[in-house]
Scaffold this active site. Sequence first.
Site, PDB file in Angstrom:
ATOM      1  N   HIS A  52      -3.610  -4.685   0.579  1.00  0.00           N
ATOM      2  CA  HIS A  52      -3.090  -5.291   1.884  1.00  0.00           C
ATOM      3  C   HIS A  52      -3.208  -6.934   1.933  1.00  0.00           C
ATOM      4  O   HIS A  52      -3.980  -7.547   2.438  1.00  0.00           O
ATOM      5  CB  HIS A  52      -4.123  -4.847   2.826  1.00  0.00           C
ATOM      6  CG  HIS A  52      -3.556  -3.165   3.218  1.00  0.00           C
ATOM      7  ND1 HIS A  52      -2.744  -3.071   4.173  1.00  0.00           N
ATOM      8  CD2 HIS A  52      -4.119  -2.334   2.635  1.00  0.00           C
ATOM      9  CE1 HIS A  52      -2.466  -1.573   4.061  1.00  0.00           C
ATOM     10  NE2 HIS A  52      -3.356  -1.112   3.186  1.00  0.00           N
ATOM     11  N   GLU A  82      -1.336  -8.762   3.968  1.00  0.00           N
ATOM     12  CA  GLU A  82      -1.541  -9.232   5.274  1.00  0.00           C
ATOM     13  C   GLU A  82      -2.885  -9.645   5.930  1.00  0.00           C
ATOM     14  O   GLU A  82      -3.105 -10.235   6.868  1.00  0.00           O
ATOM     15  CB  GLU A  82      -0.494  -8.197   5.914  1.00  0.00           C
ATOM     16  CG  GLU A  82      -1.290  -6.985   6.623  1.00  0.00           C
ATOM     17  CD  GLU A  82      -1.616  -5.834   5.472  1.00  0.00           C
ATOM     18  OE1 GLU A  82      -2.240  -4.831   5.770  1.00  0.00           O
ATOM     19  OE2 GLU A  82      -1.035  -6.117   4.411  1.00  0.00           O
ATOM     20  N   CYS A 141       0.910  -1.140   0.124  1.00  0.00           N
ATOM     21  CA  CYS A 141      -0.146  -0.060   0.057  1.00  0.00           C
ATOM     22  C   CYS A 141       0.908   1.311  -0.070  1.00  0.00           C
ATOM     23  O   CYS A 141       1.434   1.712  -0.847  1.00  0.00           O
ATOM     24  CB  CYS A 141      -1.046  -0.111   1.065  1.00  0.00           C
ATOM     25  SG  CYS A 141      -2.463   1.065   0.930  1.00  0.00           S
TER      26      CYS A 141
END
Length: 254
Positions: free
Chosen positions: A227, A229, A127
Site C-alpha cells: 500500500h 498510499e 493490493c
Amino acid sequence: MSAPDEQSRDNRRPLIGISAYREVAAWGVWRQDAAVLPYAYVEQVARAGGVPLLIPPVDSPDLAGVAAACVAPLHALLLAGGPDIDPQHYAAQRQLATVEVRPQRDAWELALLDAALDRDIPVLGICRGAQLLNIARGGTLHQHLPEEIGHESHRPAPAEFGPVEITLERDALPGSLLGGRISVPCYHHQAIHELGRGLAVTARALDGTVEAVELAGRAFVVGVQWHPEQDTDRRLFDALIAAARVGVTEEECV
C-alpha cells in the site's frame, strides 16, 4: 526540448481515475450505500500533480461500453485496494478464508482495466488492484497466504499494516524507481499465484510472496501488492503522474 517546454509539461495536471468502493457508510445522521475511498489515495495523486477522479462501481447491461466511456477522458487509471476478488474470475472454488467479495465491483473494475489497456494509458494496481491485473491476464491467486508461507506478517492484525521487506528488480518497474530492497506497508492475506499472460514478477517478499508485477510492452502498467498510499515515499505516484503526462496536450489537462 527546451527548459520552458519541460516546465510547461511538469505543470500539467493529468486526470487520474481511482476505483472507489460501494459500501454502507455512516456520516452525520445518515447510514446508507455510499461511494467511498480512503482519502490517502486522493492525497497522494493530488500531491504528485494529478487530478484525482473517483470512479464508483456501477451496474449496466453494457458494462464494457460504460467503462470505455468512463476511461475515455482519463490519462491514467489507479485500481485501489479492497476486499477479496471472487474466485470465479480465475476458475477456482471459493475457500472459507475468501470473504466479503463484491461481485459488482469485480465486474466493473475488470471492465475499467480492459478499457484502460485498450487505450494504452498508464495503470497502477494497488493490493487488490495488482491481483485484479493478474486475474485479467489469466492468472490465479493464493486465497489465504498464511497457509502457503506459515505466518501472518503481511496482515498482522485488523486495520494494521505490516512492514514487509521486499527485493526488487532494478531494471524493471517499480525497482527502477525504488531501488533493490525496501520495506513496504502491507495488508493482504491473498497474493498472486500463477502469473498472468505478459506479466513479469518484479518484486518479492523475503518469504517468496509476489509483491510487484509489470506488464511487458507497456510504458507503465504496474501492480504492487503493498500500500504505497500509506507511505511517505511518493516516488511511485510521481512516476504514475509523469507517465500520464506523456503525449498529453495542454488542452487535455486541468
